[in-house]
Design an enzyme around this catalytic site. Structure first.
Site, PDB file in Angstrom:
ATOM      1  N   GLY A   1       0.535  -1.300  -0.073  1.00  0.00           N
ATOM      2  CA  GLY A   1      -0.090   0.056   0.118  1.00  0.00           C
ATOM      3  C   GLY A   1       0.774   1.330   0.103  1.00  0.00           C
ATOM      4  O   GLY A   1       0.162   2.410  -0.167  1.00  0.00           O
TER       5      GLY A   1
ATOM      6  N   CYS B   1     -27.223 -10.648 -17.931  1.00  0.00           N
ATOM      7  CA  CYS B   1     -26.499  -9.963 -19.172  1.00  0.00           C
ATOM      8  C   CYS B   1     -27.376 -10.487 -20.530  1.00  0.00           C
ATOM      9  O   CYS B   1     -27.823 -11.600 -20.689  1.00  0.00           O
ATOM     10  CB  CYS B   1     -24.959 -10.641 -19.403  1.00  0.00           C
ATOM     11  SG  CYS B   1     -24.515 -10.411 -21.107  1.00  0.00           S
TER      12      CYS B   1
ATOM     13  N   CYS C   1     -22.569  -8.025 -19.873  1.00  0.00           N
ATOM     14  CA  CYS C   1     -21.362  -8.216 -19.081  1.00  0.00           C
ATOM     15  C   CYS C   1     -20.238  -7.280 -19.436  1.00  0.00           C
ATOM     16  O   CYS C   1     -19.950  -6.902 -20.699  1.00  0.00           O
ATOM     17  CB  CYS C   1     -20.442  -9.555 -19.284  1.00  0.00           C
ATOM     18  SG  CYS C   1     -21.606 -10.995 -18.441  1.00  0.00           S
TER      19      CYS C   1
ATOM     20  N   CYS D   1     -17.946 -12.916 -20.633  1.00  0.00           N
ATOM     21  CA  CYS D   1     -19.254 -13.044 -21.432  1.00  0.00           C
ATOM     22  C   CYS D   1     -18.957 -14.245 -22.428  1.00  0.00           C
ATOM     23  O   CYS D   1     -19.746 -14.785 -22.639  1.00  0.00           O
ATOM     24  CB  CYS D   1     -19.528 -11.630 -21.997  1.00  0.00           C
ATOM     25  SG  CYS D   1     -21.048 -11.493 -22.772  1.00  0.00           S
TER      26      CYS D   1
END
Length: 297
Positions: free
Chosen positions: A38, A254, A278, A284
């Site tokens: 981080g 979708c 999607c 997809c």
């Protein structure tokens, strides 16, 4: 990664475009970023043959890490065929002979992405590079970088929490749709790039190494594998992802593959009708092939 410094014969560019000193500096910054999850590591971001803000930070990370034999996937907003993804892919192919490219998440070893994390769970053999426009979540509450560094070092995020609380007071919930501030390994809070809230939980305990490159702001940071990543929230107002239910309470599917557990993009037709599909094009396609296979079985 198996990066190999050399200049390819017959190619006007050094392998990976960047000079070897630039690659070494970026790799050292990556190692420091992994060692301090981080933490924003500064680096000397190089000029690239594209405008800053078009993925130069992520591109420099990719070029410094990639090597012959690597399998690269480049996506933009989940799509392999958007202008940004195609341009970056072609540039990397031109300057990195010997690599392979793919649109399949499962086949890739290195993924460069703008604004999405793939729906397919990543593995320990993969690295995800995210392009970042603004790396510091504290910039919305503190304009001074020197003061922000002190606040990060002391894990002082009280003003950021106040900002979230003011959002709740005004709107009854935290309305941040992307760039949701996320605490890494119990200390540093990062801007996870403009990924939707849907993708933020994928950072937690990820098997893959996730790297963030901000070329314009000259910062690199990381979420190492199997590291805690916790979106900032309150006990009485928990973090939640996007809601894709219709007015009747049914989860939208979708329109192309019928998937009901992916992040959806909304499309508005000429008559004002709305359809959903999607965002992740490979996901997809995979679901559509699976659905077709089941129908013909």
């Amino acid at each position: 990664m198996n990066a190999m410094p050399h200049t390819t014969r017959g190619n006007a560019y050094n392998f990976g475009f960047l000079d070897e000193y630039a690659k070494k500096e970026i790799r050292r910054a990556v190692l420091k970023a992994i060692a301090i999850p981080g933490y924003q590591v500064p680096y000397a971001s190089r000029e690239m043959p594209m405008g800053r803000g078009f993925g130069t930070g992520g591109l420099q990370l990719t070029l410094a890490l990639i090597g012959p034999g690597e399998v690269l996937k480049v996506i933009d907003q989940g799509s392999d065929d958007s202008v940004n993804a195609v341009n970056l892919r072609q540039f990397i192919e031109m300057t990195c002979p010997g690599i392979a490219t793919t649109t399949k998440t499962a086949e890739s070893t290195l993924i460069q992405s703008r604004h999405r994390i793939p729906e397919q769970p990543l593995t320990s053999t993969q690295i995800l590079v995210l392009q970042v426009p603004y790396p510091d979540p504290l910039v919305v509450v503190e304009p001074s970088e020197d003061k922000r560094k002190t606040m990060h070092g002391e894990a002082d995020y009280s003003r950021l929490l106040v900002k979230l609380y003011e959002d709740i007071v005004q709107f009854d919930e935290i309305t941040i749709s992307h760039r949701y501030p996320t605490r890494i390994n119990g200390h540093y809070v990062i801007d996870p790039s403009p990924i939707p809230r849907w993708d933020v939980p994928k950072l937690n305990d990820s098997a893959a190494l996730v790297l963030f490159g901000a070329g314009r702001e000259k910062k690199i940071y990381a979420v190492p594998p199997h590291t805690r990543a916790e979106p900032l929230a309150f006990s009485d107002v928990p973090f939640r992802v996007e809601d894709f239910r219709d007015p009747a309470g049914q989860r939208r599917a979708c329109a192309r593959c019928g998937c009901t557990d992916s992040f959806l993009d909304e499309f508005v037709g000429d008559a004002g009708s709305k359809t959903y599909q999607c965002s992740d094009s490979d996901w997809c396609d995979t679901q559509l092939l699976r659905k077709t296979g089941e129908a013909t079985a």
